[in-house]
Design an enzyme around this catalytic site. Structure first.
Site, PDB file in Angstrom:
ATOM      1  CB  ILE A 191      39.889   5.860   3.206  1.00 14.27           C
ATOM      2  CG1 ILE A 191      41.025   6.618   3.902  1.00 14.27           C
ATOM      3  CG2 ILE A 191      39.493   6.550   1.895  1.00 14.27           C
ATOM      4  CD1 ILE A 191      42.289   6.773   3.081  1.00 14.27           C
ATOM      5  N   GLY A 192      37.402   3.970   3.119  1.00 17.50           N
ATOM      6  CA  GLY A 192      36.284   3.425   2.357  1.00 17.50           C
ATOM      7  C   GLY A 192      34.953   3.687   3.030  1.00 17.50           C
ATOM      8  CB  THR A 197      58.270  12.608   3.522  1.00 20.24           C
ATOM      9  OG1 THR A 197      58.790  11.348   3.973  1.00 20.24           O
ATOM     10  CG2 THR A 197      59.401  13.610   3.408  1.00 20.24           C
ATOM     11  CG  HIS A 218      21.127  12.919  34.186  1.00 17.20           C
ATOM     12  ND1 HIS A 218      21.045  11.757  33.457  1.00 17.20           N
ATOM     13  CD2 HIS A 218      19.863  13.419  34.265  1.00 17.20           C
ATOM     14  CE1 HIS A 218      19.780  11.538  33.125  1.00 17.20           C
ATOM     15  NE2 HIS A 218      19.037  12.544  33.599  1.00 17.20           N
ATOM     16  N   GLY A 223      38.030  -1.830  -0.438  1.00 15.31           N
ATOM     17  CA  GLY A 223      38.609  -1.710   0.892  1.00 15.31           C
ATOM     18  C   GLY A 223      37.601  -1.198   1.904  1.00 15.31           C
ATOM     19  NE  ARG A 257      50.205  18.516   0.577  1.00 17.27           N
ATOM     20  CZ  ARG A 257      49.544  17.456   0.110  1.00 17.27           C
ATOM     21  NH1 ARG A 257      48.531  17.622  -0.692  1.00 17.27           N
ATOM     22  NH2 ARG A 257      49.895  16.240   0.454  1.00 17.27           N
ATOM     23  N   GLY A 262      38.006  -0.254   4.899  1.00 15.56           N
ATOM     24  CA  GLY A 262      38.755   0.350   5.997  1.00 15.56           C
ATOM     25  C   GLY A 262      38.179   1.720   6.315  1.00 15.56           C
ATOM     26  CB  SER A 313      51.495   7.656   4.101  1.00 14.63           C
ATOM     27  OG  SER A 313      50.300   8.327   4.445  1.00 14.63           O
ATOM     28  CG  LEU A 342      52.723  25.655   5.265  1.00 10.77           C
ATOM     29  CD1 LEU A 342      53.006  26.664   6.377  1.00 10.77           C
ATOM     30  CD2 LEU A 342      53.988  24.855   4.929  1.00 10.77           C
TER      31      LEU A 342
HETATM   32  P1  FAD Z   1      51.582  14.029   5.868  1.00  7.03           P
HETATM   33  O1  FAD Z   1      50.407  14.693   6.453  1.00  7.03           O
HETATM   34  O2  FAD Z   1      51.391  13.075   4.758  1.00  7.03           O
HETATM   35  O3  FAD Z   1      52.541  15.204   5.383  1.00  7.03           O
HETATM   36  C1  FAD Z   1      53.721  14.978   4.699  1.00  7.03           C
HETATM   37  C2  FAD Z   1      54.049  16.211   3.896  1.00  7.03           C
HETATM   38  O4  FAD Z   1      55.378  16.068   3.401  1.00  7.03           O
HETATM   39  C3  FAD Z   1      53.175  16.405   2.654  1.00  7.03           C
HETATM   40  O5  FAD Z   1      52.604  17.696   2.672  1.00  7.03           O
HETATM   41  C4  FAD Z   1      54.133  16.256   1.485  1.00  7.03           C
HETATM   42  O6  FAD Z   1      53.840  17.143   0.406  1.00  7.03           O
HETATM   43  C5  FAD Z   1      55.456  16.629   2.109  1.00  7.03           C
HETATM   44  N1  FAD Z   1      56.614  16.045   1.453  1.00  7.03           N
HETATM   45  C6  FAD Z   1      56.835  14.745   1.160  1.00  7.03           C
HETATM   46  N2  FAD Z   1      58.053  14.581   0.617  1.00  7.03           N
HETATM   47  C7  FAD Z   1      58.605  15.816   0.568  1.00  7.03           C
HETATM   48  C8  FAD Z   1      59.852  16.302   0.120  1.00  7.03           C
HETATM   49  N3  FAD Z   1      60.797  15.492  -0.347  1.00  7.03           N
HETATM   50  N4  FAD Z   1      60.071  17.627   0.185  1.00  7.03           N
HETATM   51  C9  FAD Z   1      59.132  18.481   0.671  1.00  7.03           C
HETATM   52  N5  FAD Z   1      57.949  18.075   1.136  1.00  7.03           N
HETATM   53  C10 FAD Z   1      57.693  16.757   1.087  1.00  7.03           C
HETATM   54  N6  FAD Z   1      44.158  10.793  10.539  1.00  7.03           N
HETATM   55  C11 FAD Z   1      43.508  11.090  11.666  1.00  7.03           C
HETATM   56  O7  FAD Z   1      44.114  11.030  12.744  1.00  7.03           O
HETATM   57  N7  FAD Z   1      42.193  11.459  11.672  1.00  7.03           N
HETATM   58  C12 FAD Z   1      41.491  11.538  10.525  1.00  7.03           C
HETATM   59  O8  FAD Z   1      40.299  11.877  10.571  1.00  7.03           O
HETATM   60  C13 FAD Z   1      42.133  11.220   9.308  1.00  7.03           C
HETATM   61  N8  FAD Z   1      41.458  11.289   8.148  1.00  7.03           N
HETATM   62  C14 FAD Z   1      42.107  10.992   6.983  1.00  7.03           C
HETATM   63  C15 FAD Z   1      41.376  11.036   5.802  1.00  7.03           C
HETATM   64  C16 FAD Z   1      41.997  10.742   4.606  1.00  7.03           C
HETATM   65  C17 FAD Z   1      41.200  10.796   3.321  1.00  7.03           C
HETATM   66  C18 FAD Z   1      43.383  10.418   4.590  1.00  7.03           C
HETATM   67  C19 FAD Z   1      44.080  10.128   3.279  1.00  7.03           C
HETATM   68  C20 FAD Z   1      44.106  10.363   5.763  1.00  7.03           C
HETATM   69  C21 FAD Z   1      43.479  10.652   6.972  1.00  7.03           C
HETATM   70  N9  FAD Z   1      44.158  10.589   8.183  1.00  7.03           N
HETATM   71  C22 FAD Z   1      43.495  10.860   9.346  1.00  7.03           C
HETATM   72  C23 FAD Z   1      45.576  10.240   8.260  1.00  7.03           C
HETATM   73  C24 FAD Z   1      46.441  11.499   8.409  1.00  7.03           C
HETATM   74  O9  FAD Z   1      46.183  12.353   7.319  1.00  7.03           O
HETATM   75  C25 FAD Z   1      47.907  11.138   8.466  1.00  7.03           C
HETATM   76  O10 FAD Z   1      48.132  10.200   9.496  1.00  7.03           O
HETATM   77  C26 FAD Z   1      48.752  12.362   8.734  1.00  7.03           C
HETATM   78  O11 FAD Z   1      48.555  13.346   7.749  1.00  7.03           O
HETATM   79  C27 FAD Z   1      50.237  11.993   8.786  1.00  7.03           C
HETATM   80  O12 FAD Z   1      50.976  13.127   9.033  1.00  7.03           O
HETATM   81  P2  FAD Z   1      52.484  13.257   8.552  1.00  7.03           P
HETATM   82  O13 FAD Z   1      52.953  14.578   9.041  1.00  7.03           O
HETATM   83  O14 FAD Z   1      53.258  12.060   8.931  1.00  7.03           O
HETATM   84  O15 FAD Z   1      52.446  13.251   6.950  1.00  7.03           O
HETATM   85  P1  NAI Z   2      42.776   0.722   6.002  1.00  8.89           P
HETATM   86  O1  NAI Z   2      44.017   0.018   6.336  1.00  8.89           O
HETATM   87  O2  NAI Z   2      41.996   1.383   7.071  1.00  8.89           O
HETATM   88  O3  NAI Z   2      41.766  -0.250   5.264  1.00  8.89           O
HETATM   89  C1  NAI Z   2      42.118  -0.897   4.080  1.00  8.89           C
HETATM   90  C2  NAI Z   2      41.139  -2.028   3.862  1.00  8.89           C
HETATM   91  O4  NAI Z   2      41.364  -2.558   2.575  1.00  8.89           O
HETATM   92  C3  NAI Z   2      41.304  -3.165   4.852  1.00  8.89           C
HETATM   93  O5  NAI Z   2      40.056  -3.562   5.302  1.00  8.89           O
HETATM   94  C4  NAI Z   2      41.981  -4.252   4.026  1.00  8.89           C
HETATM   95  O6  NAI Z   2      41.674  -5.555   4.454  1.00  8.89           O
HETATM   96  C5  NAI Z   2      41.392  -3.967   2.663  1.00  8.89           C
HETATM   97  N1  NAI Z   2      42.185  -4.444   1.533  1.00  8.89           N
HETATM   98  C6  NAI Z   2      43.534  -4.488   1.414  1.00  8.89           C
HETATM   99  N2  NAI Z   2      43.876  -4.959   0.199  1.00  8.89           N
HETATM  100  C7  NAI Z   2      42.707  -5.207  -0.448  1.00  8.89           C
HETATM  101  C8  NAI Z   2      42.398  -5.674  -1.744  1.00  8.89           C
HETATM  102  N3  NAI Z   2      43.353  -5.985  -2.630  1.00  8.89           N
HETATM  103  N4  NAI Z   2      41.092  -5.808  -2.093  1.00  8.89           N
HETATM  104  C9  NAI Z   2      40.098  -5.478  -1.206  1.00  8.89           C
HETATM  105  N5  NAI Z   2      40.346  -5.032   0.036  1.00  8.89           N
HETATM  106  C10 NAI Z   2      41.637  -4.876   0.396  1.00  8.89           C
HETATM  107  O7  NAI Z   2      43.199   1.771   4.856  1.00  8.89           O
HETATM  108  P2  NAI Z   2      42.465   3.029   4.261  1.00  8.89           P
HETATM  109  O8  NAI Z   2      41.012   2.978   4.502  1.00  8.89           O
HETATM  110  O9  NAI Z   2      42.964   3.155   2.871  1.00  8.89           O
HETATM  111  O10 NAI Z   2      43.060   4.200   5.121  1.00  8.89           O
HETATM  112  C11 NAI Z   2      44.470   4.372   5.196  1.00  8.89           C
HETATM  113  C12 NAI Z   2      44.854   4.929   6.521  1.00  8.89           C
HETATM  114  O11 NAI Z   2      44.548   6.320   6.579  1.00  8.89           O
HETATM  115  C13 NAI Z   2      44.088   4.344   7.692  1.00  8.89           C
HETATM  116  O12 NAI Z   2      44.642   3.124   8.101  1.00  8.89           O
HETATM  117  C14 NAI Z   2      44.287   5.389   8.721  1.00  8.89           C
HETATM  118  O13 NAI Z   2      45.546   5.204   9.301  1.00  8.89           O
HETATM  119  C15 NAI Z   2      44.275   6.663   7.904  1.00  8.89           C
HETATM  120  N6  NAI Z   2      42.942   7.273   7.992  1.00  8.89           N
HETATM  121  C16 NAI Z   2      42.437   7.588   9.218  1.00  8.89           C
HETATM  122  C17 NAI Z   2      41.197   8.126   9.347  1.00  8.89           C
HETATM  123  C18 NAI Z   2      40.677   8.399  10.700  1.00  8.89           C
HETATM  124  O14 NAI Z   2      41.446   8.398  11.638  1.00  8.89           O
HETATM  125  N7  NAI Z   2      39.392   8.670  10.860  1.00  8.89           N
HETATM  126  C19 NAI Z   2      40.368   8.427   8.192  1.00  8.89           C
HETATM  127  C20 NAI Z   2      40.964   8.020   6.947  1.00  8.89           C
HETATM  128  C21 NAI Z   2      42.217   7.493   6.876  1.00  8.89           C
END
Ligand code: FAD
Ligand code: NAI
Length: 463
Positions: free
Chosen positions: A181-182, A140, A442, A177, A36, A179, A142, A39
């Site tokens: 994110i939704g 890497t 408090h 979904g 990316r 969950g 998700s 970082l």
């Molecule tokens: P990632 O953060 O996914 O980083 C992996 C990196 O590896 C990426 O930058 C990618 O480009 C790089 N990469 C992949 N393959 C290669 C390669 N072959 N060569 C070079 N680079 C590569 N978690 C929370 O705890 N709190 C939250 O509030 C929260 N909010 C979220 C909101 C959203 C919308 C999303 C999608 C996720 C959220 N998460 C949250 C989840 C959190 O983002 C992930 O759990 C976390 O980023 C995982 O960290 P990681 O280091 O495993 O991977």
């Molecule tokens: P999620 O696993 O939280 O929720 C997915 C939802 O989609 C579940 O309720 C599931 O039953 C439903 N679902 C699955 N298949 C379906 C289908 N075919 N039709 C309708 N509903 C369906 O996943 P989400 O919201 O995509 O987030 C992914 C992950 O990212 C989270 O599990 C979390 O680990 C991380 N994340 C964490 C955040 C935080 O910590 N505040 C914020 C955003 C993401």
């Protein structure tokens, strides 16, 4: 140019960049490969940070429109400058990603820009240059889970990344979904004026969250205007110039119907990302869900290759990835790095927030563990009343025989901050009584935690 390292980390998300920094602190010569342009991985670029920026901004907007008058604050007409809101979000992201670059320079972690591929143990290819290393850490991350029949085009049908970038407020946003994110991003766009329908396959929202909390949470979100269509399966999507027609049917069978929306957010979970990593060629085993298989010390089946974060088993959370990064670096340095998976808090940053740590009531029942429950509503907490934030409650579960804390679940204002006290208590093996006998300032929201701990023994004072 250096081509030989003690540790090469592939991926600079919270797992990878933290692992790289900790390893450098411990004296290793470290490189981190990131393809990316910035970082910080998913979390800083398209996840935790931009979503929290928009949650904050949209909460402020909503409060200005609906909440301030009750406090006697009269602000006239409130309008939305979405372009500024999005620009601010990008500034917040930029400050954070640049912060990681600064930390890399400070700790002498070399950023290898490009795509990393594992050639074999001890060798990583980055866009054609092969680097040698004692250890490899795969971090890497998700990617969004796809859904057959619902093709993401980034405009009408988006994942979280597209939902963070919308330049107009959709009239109707359909979210697939119910969950994390939704509900977080559904809340953002609802507050900014969209009608939001959340379609969920199961007959409940946020699976994995204590079901009593989830039920109360759904009621509050419904009051805020989110519509829920539970027990519903999406079977297809047709995109036109004006919007998307989603085909849905009851999950347990029945007549198909359609839902018309301007924009669809697909948020049905995330899958491990290992594209182009060369794992099969290097002989690194995956599990049945495509995650890199590791042992308790983050080692894969190939000596010298380790993996952490979203790409391995466990909750997909930034702080879990970070803690694994630290533990792996410490292990590689000969120390005893460790992650306590029983005490990893989870937070949903809606209003009110949902936070939990440890086991849910359902999990305790399924495991046959006898427990006591203590609950306390924010309605009876003085600070919550002063704030005008009385929705929700604290629920504490402790072992029936020993009173040791087994789980804590909070639905309420700033629940994500409040849960830290209980995570710390659990880490120290505390009892509910230990929390109850700790002096809490408090008037604070934390007093609701103390009262719930008192309620475990049936002796709450303010209810
Ligand atoms: P990632 O953060 O996914 O980083 C992996 C990196 O590896 C990426 O930058 C990618 O480009 C790089 N990469 C992949 N393959 C290669 C390669 N072959 N060569 C070079 N680079 C590569 N978690 C929370 O705890 N709190 C939250 O509030 C929260 N909010 C979220 C909101 C959203 C919308 C999303 C999608 C996720 C959220 N998460 C949250 C989840 C959190 O983002 C992930 O759990 C976390 O980023 C995982 O960290 P990681 O280091 O495993 O991977
Ligand atoms: P999620 O696993 O939280 O929720 C997915 C939802 O989609 C579940 O309720 C599931 O039953 C439903 N679902 C699955 N298949 C379906 C289908 N075919 N039709 C309708 N509903 C369906 O996943 P989400 O919201 O995509 O987030 C992914 C992950 O990212 C989270 O599990 C979390 O680990 C991380 N994340 C964490 C955040 C935080 O910590 N505040 C914020 C955003 C993401």
């Amino acid at each position: 140019m250096t081509t030989s390292f003690d540790l090469i980390v592939i991926g600079a998300g919270p797992g990878g960049y933290v692992c790289a920094i900790r390893a450098a602190q411990l004296g290793m010569k470290v490189a981190c490969v990131e393809k990316r342009a910035t970082l910080g991985g998913t979390c800083l670029n398209v996840g935790c940070i931009p979503s929290k920026a928009l949650l904050q901004s949209s909460e402020d907007f909503d409060h200005a429109v609906h909440g301030l008058a009750d406090h006697g604050v009269v602000v006239g007409s409130v309008s939305l400058d979405l372009a500024r809101m999005q620009a601010r979000k990008s500034e917040v992201v930029g400050a954070n990603t640049k912060g990681v670059e600064f930390l890399f320079r400070k700790n002498k972690v070399e950023w290898l820009k490009g795509s990393g591929r594992v050639v074999a143990a001890g060798q990583v290819d980055v866009d054609g240059t092969v680097y040698t290393t004692k250890h490899i850490a795969i971090a890497t991350g998700s990617d969004s889970t796809p859904l057959r029949g619902v093709t993401v085009d980034g405009k009408r049908i988006v994942t979280s990344t597209g939902a963070l970038e919308l330049d107009t407020v959709p009239k109707h946003l359909a979210v697939i979904g119910a969950g994390v994110i939704g509900l977080e991003l559904g809340s953002v766009w609802r507050r900014l004026g969209a009608a939001v329908t959340v379609i969920e396959y199961l007959d409940r929202i946020v699976p994995g969250v204590d079901s009593e909390v989830a039920t109360a949470f759904q009621r509050i979100l419904a009051k805020q205007g989110l519509k829920f269509q539970l027990g519903t399966k999406v079977t297809g999507a047709t995109v036109s110039d004006t919007g998307v027609s989603l085909s849905v049917e009851p999950a347990k069978g029945g007549a198909a119907t359609t839902i018309e929306a301007d924009v669809v957010l697909l948020a049905i979970g995330r899958i491990p990302y290992t594209d182009g990593l060369g794992l099969a060629e290097a002989g690194v085993a995956l599990d049945e869900r495509g995650r890199v298989r590791t042992d308790a010390h983050f080692a894969t089946n190939v000596p010298g290759i380790h993996a952490i974060g979203d790409v391995v088993a466990g909750p997909m959370l930034a702080h879990k990835a970070e803690d694994e990064g630290v533990a792996l670096a410490e292990r590689l340095a000969g120390q005893a790095g460790h992650v306590n998976y029983a005490v990893i808090p989870g937070v949903i940053y809606t209003w009110p927030e949902v936070a939990s740590v440890g086991q849910t009531e359902e999990e305790l029942k399924a495991a046959g563990i006898a427990y006591n429950v203590g609950k306390f509503p924010f309605l009876a907490n003085g600070r919550a009343r002063a704030m005008g934030a009385t929705d929700g409650f604290v629920k504490i579960l402790s072992d029936k025989a020993t009173d040791r804390l087994l789980g804590a679940h909070i639905l309420g204002p700033d629940a994500g901050t409040l849960i830290a006290e209980l995570a710390l208590a659990m880490e120290f093996g505390a009892s509910a009584e230990d929390v109850a006998r700790t002096c809490h300032a408090h008037p604070t929201l934390n007093e609701a935690v103390k009262e719930a701990a008192l309620a475990v023994a049936g002796r709450a004072l303010h209810i």
